[in-house]
Design an enzyme around this catalytic site. Structure first.
Site, short mmCIF file in Angstrom:
data_model
loop_
_atom_site.label_atom_id
_atom_site.label_comp_id
_atom_site.label_asym_id
_atom_site.label_seq_id
_atom_site.Cartn_x
_atom_site.Cartn_y
_atom_site.Cartn_z
N LYS A 176 30.60 30.92 -5.85
CA LYS A 176 28.95 30.98 -6.43
C LYS A 176 28.37 31.88 -6.06
O LYS A 176 27.57 32.39 -6.61
CB LYS A 176 28.79 29.62 -5.56
CG LYS A 176 28.74 28.05 -6.05
CD LYS A 176 28.58 27.63 -5.03
CE LYS A 176 28.55 25.89 -5.87
NZ LYS A 176 30.02 25.51 -5.69
N ARG A 218 34.62 24.35 -17.03
CA ARG A 218 35.51 23.07 -17.82
C ARG A 218 34.33 22.40 -18.34
O ARG A 218 33.31 22.70 -18.07
CB ARG A 218 35.94 22.42 -16.20
CG ARG A 218 34.61 22.14 -15.55
CD ARG A 218 35.41 20.62 -14.55
NE ARG A 218 34.47 20.54 -12.52
CZ ARG A 218 33.54 20.13 -13.26
NH1 ARG A 218 33.69 19.76 -13.98
NH2 ARG A 218 32.38 20.08 -11.68
N HIS A 255 24.44 14.48 -3.27
CA HIS A 255 23.56 15.66 -4.35
C HIS A 255 25.04 15.37 -5.01
O HIS A 255 25.80 16.51 -6.24
CB HIS A 255 24.58 16.76 -3.48
CG HIS A 255 23.37 17.24 -2.59
ND1 HIS A 255 22.08 17.82 -2.67
CD2 HIS A 255 23.60 16.82 -0.84
CE1 HIS A 255 22.25 17.66 -1.15
NE2 HIS A 255 22.65 17.47 -0.21
N GLU A 306 20.62 28.15 0.19
CA GLU A 306 19.43 29.74 -0.38
C GLU A 306 18.37 28.13 -0.64
O GLU A 306 18.45 27.66 0.45
CB GLU A 306 20.08 29.17 -2.11
CG GLU A 306 20.55 27.93 -1.99
CD GLU A 306 20.48 27.75 -3.73
OE1 GLU A 306 21.46 29.17 -4.08
OE2 GLU A 306 21.29 26.65 -4.70
#
Length: 676
Positions: free
Chosen positions: A116, A292, A235, A200
């Site tokens: 990430k 993917r 999440h 973040e």
């Protein structure tokens, strides 16, 4: 074109890939662990090979074993599915080294987008909007806390190598940062073998919108529109739909072109998903790219009339994309619901058990690659059958339920109807929760954001209600009719003897019988039934009406309760009656007066494991005084962490397990004494 492929995955994923391969005339090789020897995906493939013990790290995550099986069976390509090794660059390289085609993107693209942090740095150079945060390599806890303080709370911590909601924590204050970071890193190292995290800004009321991209080796790269995946718990996505409600043509084009640019920047080939977080004002930020196919790809297939797995296979075989951007249009609306073995009322804890009964909604063979639009377009992607077990080793998904409608309103109606028809007995599921979610005002009105479930908690988790009288009546009739059938079968040659049959016949008066049921919350239901020549008189809670059975087809019953006709299905599981009626599922435990009451064993202050799993942290010590809510033990099960906390102020008398120990469902973890 390939003649044979190996599917390096399990469950509904392997079944999904096998279905397309079969339609294309390609033979398939399944792999399975010891726990999956009798699994559905083993049965639907042409060949199947055992690759080791139940634990994924000893079977499905062993790339060398998978490659050996592919070579031994003559497979020409490997389809990794989604999950497991689907985004593992080393595995893709290893396939290429032995001449096996990898049905996925190049390893270089996986490496570029696999982290990430690296992906965000790449997007920053490409001028793609990013959420404010820290994506660097410095992993010192103090430094990360300083960065979080700078960004401003709430802050989202995410495993850099993660996905699927694993290794993610929302931190609301600087004081809570260190504990959240430690938990995040533990889950990250366990799930991905890498504890690097990024931090973040956690946006308020954001939407999760992702773009499906596809590229070939001929320089073509397109986007197949968007999916809204905002409705999440832990999440992890719960409902997905395409297209995204409220999406303007201009915004769709901007997001699609940004996604294609991201794919081109890394030389992408095959199916991929570029994920964005979007504000309510329409602004959007790059989050990550999943290299993917996604779990939710069916909704894209249903609105575009494509088979994305077929596209994957054709592109991997060197063919050009079947369609170009100008050929793609959106037709109707599709919604996907993930049917999980879990208990929403207990924090969505996974449920372990056997699917003793499974009946799915009426489905239509939705022609992938054709044009959707059948008035009953319902699709079910599943890797389990009745009698199969949901084990603690893998994800607890039972099925994906996908519906199509000419517009969102019709798709919503079909989803609610399909959920009403889904019947599962043997373990807890989220079906009732999904139905409340789909029918709730927030989702129905497309008031979407990633906090939808939390915002509407009271509506989605209403107080326990009494079981409807009609459901109690259906259970009572089912019990009585079953007794009649059993006594008739046992009477043998004495079929004319009224004393030997459970017909409620009495010589001088009508037989009155009180039944006793209890629901999952311990509430008692005690209907009184008086046997009449053509039915019963039914009395409960002051209600007194005639009750009769006018049709029975196995477990499907039609009764008349007073002047009301009631239809339903009653499935008996031991002394538990599962009643499906009026779109609801009601569970009634029959208190058999002839059975010996089992002695319950008091737990005596012992805190127990909510499910099978592994102890990853012990935060309590023998003799330690703790306050209500203090974390005592952290368990990991089914890829998620669960914290066992002190129910009251008290003292830890004994710690029964150590870090690394496997524990069974209900096992006592600590001896705990409540403070006086």
């Amino acid at each position: 074109m390939f003649k044979k492929i190996l599917i390096a995955n399990r469950g509904e994923i392997a079944c999904r890939v096998a279905a397309t391969a079969r339609r294309m005339g390609i033979k398939t090789v399944a792999v399975y662990s010891d726990a999956d020897a009798n699994a559905k995906h083993v049965a639907v493939c042409d060949e199947a090979v055992n690759i080791g013990p139940a634990a994924a790290k000893e079977s499905y995550l062993c790339g060398d074993k998978l490659i050996a099986v592919a070579l031994a069976t003559g497979a020409e390509a490997v389809h990794p599915g989604y999950g497991f090794l689907s985004e593992n660059a080393e595995f893709a390289d290893a396939c290429a080294e032995v001449g096996l085609a990898f049905i996925g993107p190049p390893a270089s693209a996986m490496r570029a987008m696999g982290s990430k942090s690296a992906a965000k740095q790449l997007m920053e150079k490409a001028n793609v909007p990013l959420v404010p945060g820290y994506h660097g390599d410095n992993q010192d806890a103090g430094f990360l806390q300083e960065q979080a303080d700078r960004i401003g709370y709430p802050v989202l911590l995410k495993a850099s190598a993660g996905g699927g909601g694993k290794g993610m924590r929302v931190v609301d204050s600087s004081e809570a940062f260190k504990d959240a970071l430690a938990s995040c890193k533990r889950e990250a190292i366990s799930s991905f073998g890498d504890d690097k995290v990024l931090a973040e800004k956690y946006l308020q009321r954001p939407r999760h919108i992702e773009i499906q991209v596809f590229a070939d080796t001929h320089g073509n790269c397109i986007y197949l529109f968007e999916r809204d995946c905002s409705v999440q718990r832990r999440h992890q996505k719960v409902l997905e739909e395409a297209p995204a409600p409220g999406m303007s043509t201009e915004r769709r084009a901007a997001m699609g072109e940004a996604a294609v640019a991201a794919a081109r920047a890394v030389g992408y080939v095959g199916a991929g998903t570029v994920e964005f977080i979007a504000n309510q004002d329409g602004s959007f930020y790059f989050m990550e790219m999943n290299t993917r196919l996604q779990v939710e790809h069916p909704v894209t297939e249903m609105i575009t009339g494509t088979d994305l797995v077929e596209w994957q296979i054709r592109v991997a075989a060197g063919e050009a994309l079947p369609k170009q951007q100008a050929d793609l249009t959106i037709n109707g609306h599709a919604i996907e619901a993930r049917i999980y073995a879990e208990n929403p009322e207990k924090g969505f804890l996974p449920s372990i058990g056997t699917l003793r009964h499974l009946e799915t909604p009426s489905s239509v063979n939705f022609e992938l690659g054709g044009v959707p639009g059948h008035p009953s377009a319902v699709r079910i992607d599943s890797g389990v059958r009745a009698g199969d077990a949901i084990s603690p080793f893998y994800d607890p998904m039972i099925a994906k339920l996908i519906v199509w409608g000419a517009d969102r309103k019709q798709a919503l109606a079909r989803m609610a109807q399909a959920l009403s028809q889904y019947q599962i007995v043997g373990l807890a599921t989220n079906i009732a929760f999904l139905k409340r979610l789909v029918e709730g005002d927030a989702f129905a009105n497309a008031d979407l954001d990633t906090g939808l479930i939390e915002r509407n908690h009271d509506a989605l988790f209403p107080p326990a209600r009494s079981i409807p009288v009609a459901a109690v009546a259906l259970a009572a009739v089912s019990l009585i009719e079953e007794e009649k059938d059993r006594s008739a079968a046992q009477s043998g040659a004495n079929k004319g003897d009224p004393w030997g049959q459970a017909l409620g016949w009495r010589m001088n008066f009508n037989y009155a019988r009180k039944l006793s049921f209890s629901d999952e919350h311990g509430k008692q239901y005690t209907p009184m039934l008086t046997y009449l020549p053509h039915g019963w008189q039914f009395e409960i809670k002051g209600l007194e009406v005639d009750l009769s059975l006018f049709k029975q087809d196995g477990v499907d019953l039609s009764i008349k309760l007073g002047e009301t006709s009631v239809h339903g299905t009653v499935r008996r599981d031991g002394d538990v009656f599962h009643v499906f009626t009026g779109g609801g599922h009601y569970v009634l435990d029959y208190n058999d007066p002839m059975a010996h009451a089992g002695e319950s064993e008091a737990e005596g202050g012992r805190l127990t494991a909510p499910m099978p799993g592994k102890v990853v942290a012990v935060l309590a010590e023998k003799g330690k005084e703790v306050k209500k809510g203090d974390a005592l033990v952290i368990m990991e099960a089914m890829k998620m962490e669960h914290t066992i906390s002190a129910p009251h102020d008290g003292i830890v008398e004994e710690v029964l397990y150590a870090v690394g120990d496997q524990v069974a469902d209900g096992a006592p973890l600590l001896a705990f004494k409540t403070a006086a």
